[in-house]
Design a protein around this motif. Structure first.
Motif, mmCIF file in Angstrom:
data_model
loop_
_atom_site.group_PDB
_atom_site.id
_atom_site.type_symbol
_atom_site.label_atom_id
_atom_site.label_comp_id
_atom_site.label_asym_id
_atom_site.label_seq_id
_atom_site.Cartn_x
_atom_site.Cartn_y
_atom_site.Cartn_z
ATOM 1 N N SER A 26 0.830 -1.214 0.000
ATOM 2 C CA SER A 26 0.000 0.000 0.000
ATOM 3 C C SER A 26 0.863 1.263 0.000
ATOM 4 O O SER A 26 0.538 2.240 -0.673
ATOM 5 C CB SER A 26 -0.969 -0.002 1.189
ATOM 6 O OG SER A 26 -0.287 0.008 2.416
ATOM 7 N N ARG A 27 1.979 1.247 0.726
ATOM 8 C CA ARG A 27 2.877 2.409 0.715
ATOM 9 C C ARG A 27 3.595 2.550 -0.617
ATOM 10 O O ARG A 27 3.909 3.651 -1.054
ATOM 11 C CB ARG A 27 3.906 2.303 1.837
ATOM 12 C CG ARG A 27 3.319 2.576 3.202
ATOM 13 C CD ARG A 27 4.394 2.640 4.240
ATOM 14 N NE ARG A 27 5.039 1.348 4.368
ATOM 15 C CZ ARG A 27 5.483 0.839 5.494
ATOM 16 N NH1 ARG A 27 5.366 1.521 6.609
ATOM 17 N NH2 ARG A 27 6.055 -0.343 5.526
ATOM 18 N N SER A 28 3.855 1.440 -1.263
ATOM 19 C CA SER A 28 4.586 1.462 -2.520
ATOM 20 C C SER A 28 3.786 2.124 -3.643
ATOM 21 O O SER A 28 4.368 2.679 -4.573
ATOM 22 C CB SER A 28 4.989 0.037 -2.907
ATOM 23 O OG SER A 28 5.834 0.051 -4.008
ATOM 24 N N VAL A 29 2.457 2.077 -3.549
ATOM 25 C CA VAL A 29 1.624 2.719 -4.582
ATOM 26 C C VAL A 29 1.964 4.201 -4.663
ATOM 27 O O VAL A 29 2.340 4.704 -5.725
ATOM 28 C CB VAL A 29 0.115 2.517 -4.300
ATOM 29 C CG1 VAL A 29 -0.732 3.303 -5.292
ATOM 30 C CG2 VAL A 29 -0.258 1.040 -4.329
ATOM 31 N N CYS A 30 1.877 4.894 -3.539
ATOM 32 C CA CYS A 30 2.107 6.345 -3.584
ATOM 33 C C CYS A 30 3.575 6.687 -3.820
ATOM 34 O O CYS A 30 3.873 7.680 -4.483
ATOM 35 C CB CYS A 30 1.570 7.032 -2.335
ATOM 36 S SG CYS A 30 2.257 6.442 -0.802
ATOM 37 N N GLU A 56 1.389 -2.705 -7.571
ATOM 38 C CA GLU A 56 1.349 -2.665 -6.102
ATOM 39 C C GLU A 56 -0.079 -2.486 -5.603
ATOM 40 O O GLU A 56 -0.458 -3.051 -4.567
ATOM 41 C CB GLU A 56 2.256 -1.556 -5.571
ATOM 42 C CG GLU A 56 3.727 -1.760 -5.856
ATOM 43 C CD GLU A 56 4.336 -2.960 -5.129
ATOM 44 O OE1 GLU A 56 3.776 -3.422 -4.121
ATOM 45 O OE2 GLU A 56 5.399 -3.420 -5.586
ATOM 46 N N ALA A 57 -0.878 -1.712 -6.327
ATOM 47 C CA ALA A 57 -2.283 -1.538 -5.950
ATOM 48 C C ALA A 57 -3.041 -2.863 -6.071
ATOM 49 O O ALA A 57 -3.843 -3.218 -5.202
ATOM 50 C CB ALA A 57 -2.944 -0.462 -6.821
ATOM 51 N N ALA A 58 -2.768 -3.598 -7.140
ATOM 52 C CA ALA A 58 -3.404 -4.909 -7.309
ATOM 53 C C ALA A 58 -2.944 -5.881 -6.219
ATOM 54 O O ALA A 58 -3.743 -6.674 -5.703
ATOM 55 C CB ALA A 58 -3.091 -5.471 -8.697
ATOM 56 N N GLU A 59 -1.674 -5.814 -5.843
ATOM 57 C CA GLU A 59 -1.180 -6.660 -4.757
ATOM 58 C C GLU A 59 -1.879 -6.308 -3.444
ATOM 59 O O GLU A 59 -2.255 -7.190 -2.669
ATOM 60 C CB GLU A 59 0.331 -6.498 -4.604
ATOM 61 C CG GLU A 59 0.887 -7.375 -3.497
ATOM 62 C CD GLU A 59 2.387 -7.238 -3.294
ATOM 63 O OE1 GLU A 59 2.841 -7.641 -2.211
ATOM 64 O OE2 GLU A 59 3.092 -6.734 -4.190
#
Length: 101
Positions: A26-30, A56-59
Motif C-alpha cells: 500500500s505504501r509502494s503505490v504512492c 502494487e495496488a493490485a497486490e
C-alpha cells in the motif's frame, strides 16, 4: 494510511507476513507515483513507474482479500478499501495511457 492503521491491530501471528506485505504494497503505490511524477519529462520512465504503482495496488487488493477471508478485517471495510483501489488502478491506467496530458 487507513490500511497502515488497520494493519497495526492485526493478530501477532501475522506480524511478519500479512501485515508486512499489505503495509509494504500500500505504501509502494504512492511512492511509485511520486517517483514517476518526478520523471514525467521522460515518458517511458513515467509510464513504467505508473505500471509499478498499478501492480502494487493490485497486490494490496490481494492482501485485503486475504485479510477478509482470514477474518482479520471486517468484510465491509475490506470491500470498501478494495473499491478504493479499483478507483486508484483506474486513474493509474488513464494516466499511463495518456502520459502527455
Amino acid at each position: 494510511m487507513e490500511i497502515f492503521e488497520l494493519s497495526k491491530v492485526c493478530h501477532k501471528e501475522e506480524a511478519y507476513s500479512l501485515t508486512d506485505q499489505i503495509q509494504r504494497s500500500s505504501r509502494s503505490v504512492c511512492s511509485n507515483i511520486g517517483e514517476g511524477w518526478r520523471k514525467r519529462r521522460y515518458e517511458g520512465a513515467f509510464v513504467s513507474k505508473l505500471n509499478d504503482a498499478e501492480g502494487e495496488a493490485a497486490e494490496t487488493q490481494t492482501w485485503l482479500e486475504f485479510s477478509v477471508r482470514c477474518k482479520y478485517l471486517e468484510r465491509t471495510i475490506g470491500l470498501r478499501l478494495f473499491k478504493v483501489y479499483d478507483e486508484i488502478i483506474g486513474m493509474l491506467l488513464t494516466m499511463g495511457n495518456n502520459p502527455g496530458t
